[in-house]
Design a protein around this motif. Structure first.
Motif, PDB file in Angstrom:
ATOM      1  N   ALA A  87      16.222  18.878  53.461  1.00 25.00           N
ATOM      2  CA  ALA A  87      16.565  17.527  53.907  1.00 25.00           C
ATOM      3  C   ALA A  87      18.069  17.323  53.719  1.00 25.00           C
ATOM      4  O   ALA A  87      18.656  17.770  52.738  1.00 25.00           O
ATOM      5  CB  ALA A  87      15.778  16.497  53.100  1.00 25.00           C
ATOM      6  N   GLY A  88      18.704  16.693  54.667  1.00 26.11           N
ATOM      7  CA  GLY A  88      20.143  16.463  54.594  1.00 26.11           C
ATOM      8  C   GLY A  88      20.985  17.619  55.085  1.00 26.11           C
ATOM      9  O   GLY A  88      22.212  17.562  55.055  1.00 26.11           O
ATOM     10  N   SER A  89      20.367  18.683  55.535  1.00 26.34           N
ATOM     11  CA  SER A  89      21.098  19.850  56.022  1.00 26.34           C
ATOM     12  C   SER A  89      21.842  19.521  57.312  1.00 26.34           C
ATOM     13  O   SER A  89      21.310  18.831  58.185  1.00 26.34           O
ATOM     14  CB  SER A  89      20.125  21.001  56.285  1.00 26.34           C
ATOM     15  N   PRO A  90      23.052  20.053  57.480  1.00 23.72           N
ATOM     16  CA  PRO A  90      23.743  19.863  58.754  1.00 23.72           C
ATOM     17  C   PRO A  90      23.053  20.606  59.897  1.00 23.72           C
ATOM     18  O   PRO A  90      23.330  20.350  61.071  1.00 23.72           O
ATOM     19  CB  PRO A  90      25.144  20.432  58.499  1.00 23.72           C
ATOM     20  N   ASN A  91      22.139  21.523  59.564  1.00 20.62           N
ATOM     21  CA  ASN A  91      21.407  22.281  60.586  1.00 20.62           C
ATOM     22  C   ASN A  91      20.089  21.624  60.973  1.00 20.62           C
ATOM     23  O   ASN A  91      19.373  22.141  61.821  1.00 20.62           O
ATOM     24  CB  ASN A  91      21.141  23.698  60.079  1.00 20.62           C
ATOM     25  N   ALA A  92      19.755  20.498  60.333  1.00 19.26           N
ATOM     26  CA  ALA A  92      18.521  19.780  60.662  1.00 19.26           C
ATOM     27  C   ALA A  92      18.696  19.064  61.995  1.00 19.26           C
ATOM     28  O   ALA A  92      19.795  18.616  62.325  1.00 19.26           O
ATOM     29  CB  ALA A  92      18.201  18.777  59.563  1.00 19.26           C
ATOM     30  N   PRO A  93      17.620  18.956  62.771  1.00 21.99           N
ATOM     31  CA  PRO A  93      17.733  18.236  64.038  1.00 21.99           C
ATOM     32  C   PRO A  93      18.044  16.756  63.774  1.00 21.99           C
ATOM     33  O   PRO A  93      17.511  16.163  62.853  1.00 21.99           O
ATOM     34  CB  PRO A  93      16.365  18.411  64.691  1.00 21.99           C
ATOM     35  N   ASP A  94      18.906  16.196  64.588  1.00 22.87           N
ATOM     36  CA  ASP A  94      19.278  14.787  64.466  1.00 22.87           C
ATOM     37  C   ASP A  94      18.201  13.952  65.149  1.00 22.87           C
ATOM     38  O   ASP A  94      17.959  14.099  66.343  1.00 22.87           O
ATOM     39  CB  ASP A  94      20.636  14.555  65.135  1.00 22.87           C
TER      40      ASP A  94
ATOM     41  N   VAL B 189       8.313  30.108  61.837  1.00 20.05           N
ATOM     42  CA  VAL B 189       8.695  28.785  61.339  1.00 20.05           C
ATOM     43  C   VAL B 189      10.079  28.897  60.723  1.00 20.05           C
ATOM     44  O   VAL B 189      10.375  29.849  60.001  1.00 20.05           O
ATOM     45  CB  VAL B 189       7.697  28.274  60.274  1.00 20.05           C
ATOM     46  N   ARG B 190      10.901  27.903  61.002  1.00 18.85           N
ATOM     47  CA  ARG B 190      12.212  27.803  60.359  1.00 18.85           C
ATOM     48  C   ARG B 190      12.266  26.462  59.650  1.00 18.85           C
ATOM     49  O   ARG B 190      11.881  25.431  60.220  1.00 18.85           O
ATOM     50  CB  ARG B 190      13.329  27.917  61.375  1.00 18.85           C
ATOM     51  N   LEU B 191      12.748  26.502  58.418  1.00 18.12           N
ATOM     52  CA  LEU B 191      12.841  25.296  57.597  1.00 18.12           C
ATOM     53  C   LEU B 191      14.250  25.142  57.062  1.00 18.12           C
ATOM     54  O   LEU B 191      14.868  26.143  56.677  1.00 18.12           O
ATOM     55  CB  LEU B 191      11.866  25.388  56.418  1.00 18.12           C
TER      56      LEU B 191
ATOM     57  N   ILE C 155      15.723  15.676  72.059  1.00 17.90           N
ATOM     58  CA  ILE C 155      15.707  17.137  72.220  1.00 17.90           C
ATOM     59  C   ILE C 155      14.990  17.480  73.517  1.00 17.90           C
ATOM     60  O   ILE C 155      13.892  16.994  73.784  1.00 17.90           O
ATOM     61  CB  ILE C 155      14.989  17.814  71.029  1.00 17.90           C
ATOM     62  N   GLU C 156      15.610  18.315  74.326  1.00 16.54           N
ATOM     63  CA  GLU C 156      14.965  18.798  75.534  1.00 16.54           C
ATOM     64  C   GLU C 156      14.168  20.037  75.169  1.00 16.54           C
ATOM     65  O   GLU C 156      14.720  21.021  74.673  1.00 16.54           O
ATOM     66  CB  GLU C 156      16.015  19.129  76.592  1.00 16.54           C
ATOM     67  N   LEU C 157      12.864  19.975  75.363  1.00 26.64           N
ATOM     68  CA  LEU C 157      12.005  21.078  74.957  1.00 26.64           C
ATOM     69  C   LEU C 157      11.953  22.157  76.019  1.00 26.64           C
ATOM     70  O   LEU C 157      11.743  21.886  77.194  1.00 26.64           O
ATOM     71  CB  LEU C 157      10.598  20.565  74.661  1.00 26.64           C
ATOM     72  N   ASP C 158      12.155  23.372  75.564  1.00 27.41           N
ATOM     73  CA  ASP C 158      12.077  24.546  76.428  1.00 27.41           C
ATOM     74  C   ASP C 158      11.001  25.444  75.834  1.00 27.41           C
ATOM     75  O   ASP C 158      11.139  25.913  74.702  1.00 27.41           O
ATOM     76  CB  ASP C 158      13.429  25.261  76.459  1.00 27.41           C
ATOM     77  N   PRO C 159       9.906  25.682  76.569  1.00 26.62           N
ATOM     78  CA  PRO C 159       8.824  26.494  76.010  1.00 26.62           C
ATOM     79  C   PRO C 159       9.240  27.913  75.620  1.00 26.62           C
ATOM     80  O   PRO C 159       8.601  28.550  74.806  1.00 26.62           O
ATOM     81  CB  PRO C 159       7.763  26.525  77.108  1.00 26.62           C
ATOM     82  N   GLU C 160      10.326  28.396  76.194  1.00 25.34           N
ATOM     83  CA  GLU C 160      10.782  29.752  75.899  1.00 25.34           C
ATOM     84  C   GLU C 160      11.687  29.828  74.668  1.00 25.34           C
ATOM     85  O   GLU C 160      11.884  30.897  74.104  1.00 25.34           O
ATOM     86  CB  GLU C 160      11.519  30.330  77.115  1.00 25.34           C
ATOM     87  N   SER C 161      12.250  28.714  74.258  1.00 22.45           N
ATOM     88  CA  SER C 161      13.171  28.739  73.118  1.00 22.45           C
ATOM     89  C   SER C 161      12.420  28.475  71.814  1.00 22.45           C
ATOM     90  O   SER C 161      11.336  27.887  71.819  1.00 22.45           O
ATOM     91  CB  SER C 161      14.276  27.700  73.311  1.00 22.45           C
ATOM     92  N   PRO C 162      12.983  28.899  70.681  1.00 21.31           N
ATOM     93  CA  PRO C 162      12.311  28.666  69.406  1.00 21.31           C
ATOM     94  C   PRO C 162      12.275  27.170  69.077  1.00 21.31           C
ATOM     95  O   PRO C 162      13.109  26.396  69.543  1.00 21.31           O
ATOM     96  CB  PRO C 162      13.167  29.429  68.392  1.00 21.31           C
ATOM     97  N   ASP C 163      11.276  26.790  68.295  1.00 19.69           N
ATOM     98  CA  ASP C 163      11.161  25.397  67.870  1.00 19.69           C
ATOM     99  C   ASP C 163      12.339  25.035  66.981  1.00 19.69           C
ATOM    100  O   ASP C 163      12.879  25.887  66.277  1.00 19.69           O
ATOM    101  CB  ASP C 163       9.860  25.191  67.081  1.00 19.69           C
ATOM    102  N   PRO C 164      12.725  23.761  66.987  1.00 19.64           N
ATOM    103  CA  PRO C 164      13.791  23.349  66.068  1.00 19.64           C
ATOM    104  C   PRO C 164      13.289  23.479  64.627  1.00 19.64           C
ATOM    105  O   PRO C 164      12.081  23.460  64.376  1.00 19.64           O
ATOM    106  CB  PRO C 164      14.045  21.886  66.440  1.00 19.64           C
TER     107      PRO C 164
END
Length: 172
Positions: free
Chosen positions: A94-101, A89-91, A106-115
């Motif tokens: 709130a308000g972080s520039p690294n948070a998903p917009d 898990v990555r957290l 988002i295009e989901l790729d089962p091989e990539s880590p979750d946002p």
């Protein structure tokens, strides 16, 4: 589910470096978790977690292992099932520039880590993430090891159309 078992962790504890924890609920908590997870019993549960800073948030990694008592969907026999898996898990706050917009699809790729997930406040409930990962790994249609479903359709077709066909063939 977090009301059954909680383990709060303050983000400030990571200021001194990565943290390693082992979580194990007591017997009363295991008993309370069973109906929430849809199993007859949770006999054991443990998680080894490592927390470290990640960008402007935190990364939780590790593994969990549990033994749950389930009922076979085929034979109705009760059996113990070992359930284990990774926790990743990555957290970010709130308000972080690294948070998903939320405006960008988002295009989901089962091989990539979750946002990354959005962290409200400065406290993480680690037990909630362990329970969430366990719930995903529990087989919703349990079977005893080696048990198979052998279905043989009935030989006699008693549908109305089959009866009419036999009548037609007999009187044809």
């Amino acid at each position: 589910m977090s009301e059954v078992w909680t383990h709060p962790f303050k983000m400030g504890a990571l200021a001194r470096g990565p943290v390693t924890l082992r979580l194990e609920p007591d017997a009363a908590t295991l008993k309370a978790l069973a109906p929430k997870l849809g199993v007859r019993a949770v006999k054991s549960l443990s998680a080894d977690l490592r927390l470290r800073t990640w960008l402007d948030g935190v990364e939780i990694g590790g593994r969990f292992q549990a033994v749950v008592e389930q009922e076979s969907g085929l034979s109705l026999e009760v059996f113990d099932q070992t359930v284990e898996g990774p926790i990743e898990v990555r957290l970010v706050p709130a308000g972080s520039p690294n948070a998903p917009d939320p405006e960008i699809e988002i295009e989901l790729d089962p091989e990539s880590p979750d946002p990354p997930e959005i962290l409200e406040g400065d406290t993480i409930d680690l037990a909630a993430y362990v329970i969430e990962h366990l719930a995903v790994e529990i087989d919703p249609f349990p079977r005893l090891p080696g048990e198979t479903f052998d279905y043989t359709p009935p030989q006699d077709d008693d549908s109305p159309f089959a009866v009419l066909k036999r009548l037609k063939d007999d009187h044809g």
